[in-house]
Design a protein around this motif. Sequence first.
Motif, PDB file in Angstrom:
ATOM      1  N   ALA A 382      -9.783   1.509  -2.550  1.00 40.00           N
ATOM      2  CA  ALA A 382      -9.524   2.884  -2.975  1.00 40.00           C
ATOM      3  C   ALA A 382     -10.528   3.325  -4.029  1.00 40.00           C
ATOM      4  O   ALA A 382     -10.988   4.472  -4.026  1.00 40.00           O
ATOM      5  N   LEU A 383     -10.891   2.417  -4.926  1.00 39.26           N
ATOM      6  CA  LEU A 383     -11.903   2.734  -5.937  1.00 39.26           C
ATOM      7  C   LEU A 383     -13.249   3.001  -5.280  1.00 39.26           C
ATOM      8  O   LEU A 383     -13.961   3.937  -5.643  1.00 39.26           O
ATOM      9  N   ALA A 384     -13.611   2.187  -4.298  1.00 41.50           N
ATOM     10  CA  ALA A 384     -14.879   2.371  -3.593  1.00 41.50           C
ATOM     11  C   ALA A 384     -14.893   3.675  -2.804  1.00 41.50           C
ATOM     12  O   ALA A 384     -15.951   4.289  -2.616  1.00 41.50           O
ATOM     13  N   GLU A 415      -2.619   2.255   8.925  1.00 38.14           N
ATOM     14  CA  GLU A 415      -3.300   1.049   9.376  1.00 38.14           C
ATOM     15  C   GLU A 415      -2.831  -0.179   8.592  1.00 38.14           C
ATOM     16  O   GLU A 415      -2.981  -1.305   9.051  1.00 38.14           O
ATOM     17  N   VAL A 416      -2.293   0.043   7.403  1.00 34.58           N
ATOM     18  CA  VAL A 416      -1.844  -1.055   6.537  1.00 34.58           C
ATOM     19  C   VAL A 416      -0.426  -1.498   6.880  1.00 34.58           C
ATOM     20  O   VAL A 416      -0.079  -2.675   6.797  1.00 34.58           O
ATOM     21  N   THR A 442     -10.541  -3.951   1.679  1.00 39.39           N
ATOM     22  CA  THR A 442      -9.728  -3.290   2.696  1.00 39.39           C
ATOM     23  C   THR A 442      -8.505  -2.708   1.996  1.00 39.39           C
ATOM     24  O   THR A 442      -8.066  -3.213   0.950  1.00 39.39           O
ATOM     25  N   MET A 443      -7.942  -1.663   2.573  1.00 45.09           N
ATOM     26  CA  MET A 443      -6.718  -1.120   2.000  1.00 45.09           C
ATOM     27  C   MET A 443      -5.565  -2.102   2.141  1.00 45.09           C
ATOM     28  O   MET A 443      -4.673  -2.158   1.287  1.00 45.09           O
ATOM     29  N   LYS A 448      -1.364  -7.593  -0.785  1.00 45.60           N
ATOM     30  CA  LYS A 448      -1.486  -8.850  -1.533  1.00 45.60           C
ATOM     31  C   LYS A 448      -1.441  -8.590  -3.044  1.00 45.60           C
ATOM     32  O   LYS A 448      -0.729  -9.270  -3.789  1.00 45.60           O
ATOM     33  N   LEU A 449      -2.196  -7.578  -3.474  1.00 41.74           N
ATOM     34  CA  LEU A 449      -2.248  -7.271  -4.901  1.00 41.74           C
ATOM     35  C   LEU A 449      -0.879  -6.844  -5.421  1.00 41.74           C
ATOM     36  O   LEU A 449      -0.465  -7.252  -6.515  1.00 41.74           O
ATOM     37  N   CYS A 450      -0.173  -6.042  -4.632  1.00 39.57           N
ATOM     38  CA  CYS A 450       1.162  -5.629  -5.064  1.00 39.57           C
ATOM     39  C   CYS A 450       2.095  -6.834  -5.126  1.00 39.57           C
ATOM     40  O   CYS A 450       2.902  -6.961  -6.058  1.00 39.57           O
ATOM     41  N   ALA A 451       1.977  -7.748  -4.164  1.00 39.74           N
ATOM     42  CA  ALA A 451       2.791  -8.971  -4.188  1.00 39.74           C
ATOM     43  C   ALA A 451       2.478  -9.809  -5.416  1.00 39.74           C
ATOM     44  O   ALA A 451       3.370 -10.425  -6.011  1.00 39.74           O
ATOM     45  N   GLN A 452       1.211  -9.818  -5.815  1.00 34.35           N
ATOM     46  CA  GLN A 452       0.824 -10.602  -6.991  1.00 34.35           C
ATOM     47  C   GLN A 452       1.403 -10.039  -8.285  1.00 34.35           C
ATOM     48  O   GLN A 452       1.550 -10.774  -9.266  1.00 34.35           O
TER      49      GLN A 452
END
Length: 466
Positions: A382-384, A415-416, A442-443, A448-452
Amino acid sequence: MQSVSIAIIGSGSAAFACAIKAVDRGAQVTLVEDAKVIGGTCVNVGCVPSKILIRAAQLAEQQRRPPFTGIQSHEPQIDRALLIRQQSDRVEELRQAKYQNILDENPNITLLRGRARFCDARTLSVRSSDGTEQTLRADKFLIASGAQPTLPSINGLAETPYWTSDDAVFAEDAPQHLLVIGASVVAVELAQAYRRLGSEVTVLARHTLLRNEDPLLGEELTRVFEGEGIRVLEQTEASRVTHKEGEFILETNSGEIHGDRLLVATGRNPNTSGLNLDGIGVEIGPGGVVRVNDALRTSIPHIFAAGDCSDMPQFVYVAAAAGTRAAINMTGGNARLDTSTMPAVIFTDPQVATVGMSEQDARLCGIETDSRVLTLENVPRALANFDTRGFIKLVVEAGGQRLLGVQILAHEGGEVIQSAALALRNRMTVEQLADQLFPYLTMAEGLKLCAQTFAGDVKRLSCCAG
């Protein structure tokens, strides 16, 4: 074994999925359709043309407001007539390829033109456009008659040239000011598309946007809409509609509202009123929806239902899956349709994508939950993209941390969401999801990041930290 005869009312996705599977399993199928064209809602006036319109509008908006400073913005030159011609050509192409060709190439599927009505539980009466009638007997039946736009009870509305979604997706004229009554899927998709194609847009929401979803989705989408210049009037209802000299005038509890076009997008009702279902004992629910079990059987075991006329979720992929399973069960099989991990997408930009339970759903089931919300400035893709509007939310079962549901507002969120659906289907915990390998930038990595975040602060991780 004697071939089973199957009569199907309708010719949309549920009907054709059932017909294809049934003839593969040795059945003889007759489709009964009274519409001018075959294919049902999705290919003709729903999914296909609306998504073409939405994509065109998205590209127009990218010209108007590119996210990159090195790309010069400009007002797009839009030729609505050319857009609609291209859109119509693709619709006709898909209708031919996915429906008419199947009929032409399969001698075990017959199309009978006319309006169907049950005489009894084993016989249909089919009335053609010239008034002639014939009867059709079959061993099994599928009701796949679809749905049509709902018209709310508002004084004066029926006497005006309002649009339904069927009209809006093919309209060649661009309104100066489009008024939208409705706040769910079709309303928000078309409201944003028309705004991006150059119209001023006002949305009248009886409650809030996307009231049946997690509240955060509606709140954030409202923010997005307002940022694009869409006026969202919450807790607003029209009591009267008039149309004078090309202008709609809506009397509402938020004052008088004026516009040159009015889109009514308040849902769809099943096309079952003329089928005599009450008369033969098929159980129906509110609005005439046909009640089915997970085998797609109605209250009469040899009569099945699928698609938007049934009480299954109104999505084309659910309709097709239901039609296929109904065919299996009609021909001696034992198939079930489980929608507990069914992903859903609303094609706004950012897209709204959900699967499984929200916190509210879990609470109604007596399940104690934990949840995390990851805003998109924490997702490298999203930043990119220079587009951090939205979030990813994970809902888990307290204690065991098993994933219960996912809600997403993000660019390409549709798509996610399938990755999230597979995680739910496999009863994964957030720890297991956090341990998965996701491609960097990838979006989907946002899952994974939210799970972390259940175990720590992702802001303190390096790029692509495992």
